[in-house]
Design an enzyme around this catalytic site. Structure first.
Site, mmCIF file in Angstrom:
data_model
loop_
_atom_site.group_PDB
_atom_site.id
_atom_site.type_symbol
_atom_site.label_atom_id
_atom_site.label_comp_id
_atom_site.label_asym_id
_atom_site.label_seq_id
_atom_site.Cartn_x
_atom_site.Cartn_y
_atom_site.Cartn_z
ATOM 1 N N ASP A 1 11.606 -1.084 2.717
ATOM 2 C CA ASP A 1 12.270 -0.152 3.974
ATOM 3 C C ASP A 1 12.769 -1.181 4.558
ATOM 4 O O ASP A 1 12.208 -1.998 5.420
ATOM 5 C CB ASP A 1 11.178 0.483 4.504
ATOM 6 C CG ASP A 1 11.710 1.456 5.594
ATOM 7 O OD1 ASP A 1 12.017 2.533 5.372
ATOM 8 O OD2 ASP A 1 11.740 0.664 6.637
ATOM 9 N N TYR B 1 17.135 -4.269 11.766
ATOM 10 C CA TYR B 1 16.211 -5.259 11.653
ATOM 11 C C TYR B 1 16.615 -6.574 11.190
ATOM 12 O O TYR B 1 16.043 -7.364 11.541
ATOM 13 C CB TYR B 1 15.468 -4.845 10.403
ATOM 14 C CG TYR B 1 14.494 -3.569 10.383
ATOM 15 C CD1 TYR B 1 14.551 -2.781 11.471
ATOM 16 C CD2 TYR B 1 13.769 -3.146 9.314
ATOM 17 C CE1 TYR B 1 14.088 -1.561 11.597
ATOM 18 C CE2 TYR B 1 13.229 -1.721 9.530
ATOM 19 C CZ TYR B 1 13.243 -0.861 10.553
ATOM 20 O OH TYR B 1 12.533 0.188 10.612
ATOM 21 N N LYS C 1 19.053 2.076 6.849
ATOM 22 C CA LYS C 1 19.144 2.964 8.087
ATOM 23 C C LYS C 1 20.453 2.491 8.854
ATOM 24 O O LYS C 1 20.760 1.301 8.844
ATOM 25 C CB LYS C 1 18.075 2.954 8.968
ATOM 26 C CG LYS C 1 16.688 3.022 8.234
ATOM 27 C CD LYS C 1 15.495 3.352 9.175
ATOM 28 C CE LYS C 1 14.259 3.101 8.347
ATOM 29 N NZ LYS C 1 13.723 1.660 8.313
ATOM 30 N N HIS D 1 18.957 6.478 11.678
ATOM 31 C CA HIS D 1 17.892 5.880 12.196
ATOM 32 C C HIS D 1 17.276 6.679 13.393
ATOM 33 O O HIS D 1 16.009 6.655 13.554
ATOM 34 C CB HIS D 1 18.158 4.489 12.718
ATOM 35 C CG HIS D 1 17.209 3.509 12.627
ATOM 36 N ND1 HIS D 1 17.255 2.105 12.228
ATOM 37 C CD2 HIS D 1 15.816 3.605 13.007
ATOM 38 C CE1 HIS D 1 16.001 1.686 12.322
ATOM 39 N NE2 HIS D 1 15.159 2.410 12.817
HETATM 40 N N1 LIG Z 1 12.450 4.875 11.451
HETATM 41 C C1 LIG Z 1 11.899 3.991 12.558
HETATM 42 O O1 LIG Z 1 12.432 4.346 13.544
HETATM 43 C C2 LIG Z 1 10.757 2.806 12.318
HETATM 44 C C3 LIG Z 1 10.119 2.577 13.248
HETATM 45 C C4 LIG Z 1 9.239 1.596 13.327
HETATM 46 C C5 LIG Z 1 8.706 1.144 12.141
HETATM 47 N N2 LIG Z 1 9.507 1.621 10.859
HETATM 48 C C6 LIG Z 1 9.000 0.941 9.503
HETATM 49 O O2 LIG Z 1 7.735 0.966 9.363
HETATM 50 C C7 LIG Z 1 7.061 -0.105 9.010
HETATM 51 C C8 LIG Z 1 5.649 -0.118 9.598
HETATM 52 O O3 LIG Z 1 5.712 0.265 10.742
HETATM 53 P P1 LIG Z 1 5.124 -1.130 11.751
HETATM 54 O O4 LIG Z 1 5.528 -2.221 11.183
HETATM 55 O O5 LIG Z 1 5.439 -0.712 13.097
HETATM 56 O O6 LIG Z 1 3.497 -0.818 11.590
HETATM 57 P P2 LIG Z 1 2.011 -0.610 10.611
HETATM 58 O O7 LIG Z 1 2.821 -0.767 9.342
HETATM 59 O O8 LIG Z 1 1.335 0.579 11.087
HETATM 60 O O9 LIG Z 1 1.467 -2.141 10.973
HETATM 61 C C9 LIG Z 1 1.896 -3.411 11.064
HETATM 62 C C10 LIG Z 1 0.950 -4.300 11.631
HETATM 63 O O10 LIG Z 1 -0.395 -4.162 11.131
HETATM 64 C C11 LIG Z 1 -0.899 -5.374 10.664
HETATM 65 N N3 LIG Z 1 -1.721 -5.016 9.180
HETATM 66 C C12 LIG Z 1 -1.022 -4.623 8.321
HETATM 67 N N4 LIG Z 1 -2.105 -4.382 7.374
HETATM 68 C C13 LIG Z 1 -3.204 -4.432 8.047
HETATM 69 C C14 LIG Z 1 -4.603 -4.212 7.743
HETATM 70 N N5 LIG Z 1 -4.859 -3.776 6.171
HETATM 71 N N6 LIG Z 1 -5.316 -4.547 8.425
HETATM 72 C C15 LIG Z 1 -5.220 -5.006 9.763
HETATM 73 N N7 LIG Z 1 -3.997 -5.228 10.208
HETATM 74 C C16 LIG Z 1 -2.971 -4.943 9.270
HETATM 75 C C17 LIG Z 1 0.309 -6.387 10.361
HETATM 76 O O11 LIG Z 1 -0.014 -7.665 10.900
HETATM 77 P P3 LIG Z 1 0.256 -8.736 9.696
HETATM 78 O O12 LIG Z 1 1.786 -8.971 9.066
HETATM 79 O O13 LIG Z 1 -0.234 -10.123 10.367
HETATM 80 O O14 LIG Z 1 -0.623 -8.288 8.420
HETATM 81 C C18 LIG Z 1 1.266 -5.794 11.422
HETATM 82 O O15 LIG Z 1 1.257 -6.462 12.621
HETATM 83 C C19 LIG Z 1 8.303 -1.083 9.549
HETATM 84 O O16 LIG Z 1 8.321 -2.393 9.250
HETATM 85 C C20 LIG Z 1 9.547 -0.497 9.395
HETATM 86 O O17 LIG Z 1 9.849 -0.770 8.062
HETATM 87 C C21 LIG Z 1 10.615 2.450 11.086
#
Ligand SMILES: NC(=O)c1ccc[n+]([C@@H]2O[C@H](COP(=O)([O-])OP(=O)(O)OC[C@H]3O[C@@H](n4cnc5c(N)ncnc54)[C@H](OP(=O)(O)O)[C@@H]3O)[C@@H](O)[C@H]2O)c1
Ligand SMILES: *[C@@H]1O[C@H](CO)[C@@H](O)[C@H](O)[C@H]1NC(C)=O
Ligand SMILES: *[C@@H]1O[C@H](CO)[C@@H](O)[C@H](O)[C@H]1NC(C)=O
Ligand SMILES: *[C@@H]1O[C@H](CO)[C@@H](O)[C@H](O)[C@H]1NC(C)=O
Ligand SMILES: *[C@@H]1O[C@H](CO)[C@@H](O)[C@H](O)[C@H]1NC(C)=O
Length: 355
Positions: A90, A95, A124, A157
């Site tokens: 994704d 990004y 996106k 997006h």
């Molecule tokens: N469409 C949109 O508007 C939109 C907005 C936001 C995000 N997204 C997409 O969704 C993806 C995920 O969202 P996100 O990155 O914001 O949040 P997330 O996946 O909920 O959380 C990521 C964070 O959690 C940590 N982490 C991952 N696995 C873990 C585990 N098992 N235990 C403890 N900590 C853990 C990671 O740190 P480490 O890297 O140090 O493991 C990172 O800081 C994004 O990368 C993006 O592709 C889309």
């Protein structure tokens, strides 16, 4: 007789291969919407995929790449994700990592581990490319950076178009408000016409939206000739989006959850309900939050740059939550969203005043 059965075995094997390998290549009837299948890959691995409203399949677990890190970290993480079994990457124009991802995917394809067809790529279109010609240009640029001849899924997006000023991704008035593309409400319906054109031109197999509310989906569906396959929104046990999910499922549109562990929010990961359920299954609270989404037919997008956590987050298919556990998670308190855009609230299509 000998010859006949010999022929049949070749033919049957051929049929078997065609059926198995094409499970997710639009052979399925749209009435199979929401069914989860085991999709086989070139390297012998299988991934859990869910059937979309256009008959194609989407892996249940996506690898998120927002804020993944610099070139070195992104390449290591993508390699680790693909090796661990992730089959959906994704990304997004905004990004700024599409070129890095394209470079490492080329290496992975050249090594012959998996093919382009084994991996699902989502990107996106950012809000500053919402005029009709800009949408197509943005998609073409993403394809070039990712070095692919087609995308699997392109999302709008946000529902909110921004004024197109070269080099300005967040155009703002002096008072800090975002400058809209137009003050006309629901102008994303016009933007959507170009998304449909991208499907007709074979630039992408599917199209969808992100950060839309129910009313906006309804408006879009009144105008669309190609339905969005999904709406990617923030969702985790503190933001269940139950009303939105119900509405989308009734329309045969999937909800895909981003930030499914609320960016590793400590309070969520230490939530007593998630911890207790985790103990029942010898799993972490993160696993429970992720598995809960999959069991309500919500595919997830989870990010990590740490190889151990990348691998761990995919360990979701060797246990199952029971009805009581699913209900307990439903009682976890709702909190405000963590993702929004500064200065967006005065935009005519600001999505977050209602679910
Ligand atoms: N469409 C949109 O508007 C939109 C907005 C936001 C995000 N997204 C997409 O969704 C993806 C995920 O969202 P996100 O990155 O914001 O949040 P997330 O996946 O909920 O959380 C990521 C964070 O959690 C940590 N982490 C991952 N696995 C873990 C585990 N098992 N235990 C403890 N900590 C853990 C990671 O740190 P480490 O890297 O140090 O493991 C990172 O800081 C994004 O990368 C993006 O592709 C889309
Ligand atoms: C990339 O980021 C990592 C982790 O933050 C850091 O250790 C490394 O020095 C960075 N590499 C470059 C080339 O900036
Ligand atoms: C900022 O200015 C614009 C244009 O004059 C106006 O539409 C908007 O409502 C203002 N924002 C705030 C927060 O007052
Ligand atoms: C898109 O692909 C389909 C199926 O392969 C093909 O029939 C069609 O001609 C292609 N359209 C364009 C515009 O290339
Ligand atoms: C619990 O999970 C850990 C880590 O996944 C594993 O090493 C351990 O063997 C498991 N324990 C039991 C009792 O299954």
């Amino acid at each position: 007789m000998m010859i006949k059965s010999f022929n049949c075995s070749i033919f049957c094997f051929y049929l078997f291969v065609v059926i198995i390998l094409n499970v997710c290549d639009a052979l399925f009837n749209p009435t199979d919407f929401g069914r989860i299948v085991d999709h086989p890959h070139r390297d012998g691995s299988k991934s859990k995929q869910i059937i979309l409203n256009n008959g194609r399949c989407l892996p249940m677990v996506a690898f998120g790449t927002w804020q993944l890190g610099n070139d070195t970290v992104v390449k290591r993480a993508i390699k680790s994700a693909v090796t661990s079994g992730y089959r959906l990457i994704d990304t997004a124009d905004i990004y700024g990592n599409e070129k890095m991802i394209g470079d490492i995917l080329q290496e992975i394809f050249n090594e012959g581990i998996i093919n382009r067809d084994d991996i699902f790529i989502t990107t996106k279109v950012w809000c500053n490319h919402f005029s009709k010609p800009s949408v197509i240009k943005s998609i073409r640029r993403s394809m070039q950076r990712l070095k692919v001849s087609y995308l699997d899924l392109v999302l709008l997006h946000y529902p909110t178009g921004f004024k197109e000023i070269v080099g300005d991704k967040y155009p703002k008035f002096k008072n800090g408000s975002i400058i809209p593309r137009t003050w006309q409400k629901d102008s994303y319906t016009e933007t959507w016409e170009s998304m449909e054109e991208a499907v007709r031109k074979n630039y992408t197999r599917s199209i969808g939206v992100s950060n839309f509310n129910r009313a906006q989906i309804k408006t879009l569906l009144e105008k669309a000739t190609i339905k969005p396959v999904l709406n990617q929104v923030e969702s985790h046990p503190n933001l269940k989006q139950s009303l939105l999910l119900k509405y989308l499922m009734d329309e045969q549109i999937l909800m895909q959850a981003y930030a499914p562990i609320r960016k590793a929010d400590k309070e969520l990961l230490n939530n007593p309900i998630l911890m207790a359920i985790g103990e029942n299954h010898n799993k972490s609270s993160a696993h429970i939050a992720l598995r809960w989404q999959l069991q309500r037919s919500v595919p997830i997008v989870v990010k990590s740059s740490n190889p151990k956590r990348i691998k761990s987050n995919l360990q979701l298919f060797d246990f199952e939550l029971n009805d009581d556990e699913m209900k307990q998670i439903q009682t976890i308190e709702e909190k405000s969203r963590i993702y929004d855009i500064d200065g967006l609230t005065n935009h005519p299509d600001y999505p977050f005043n209602e679910e």
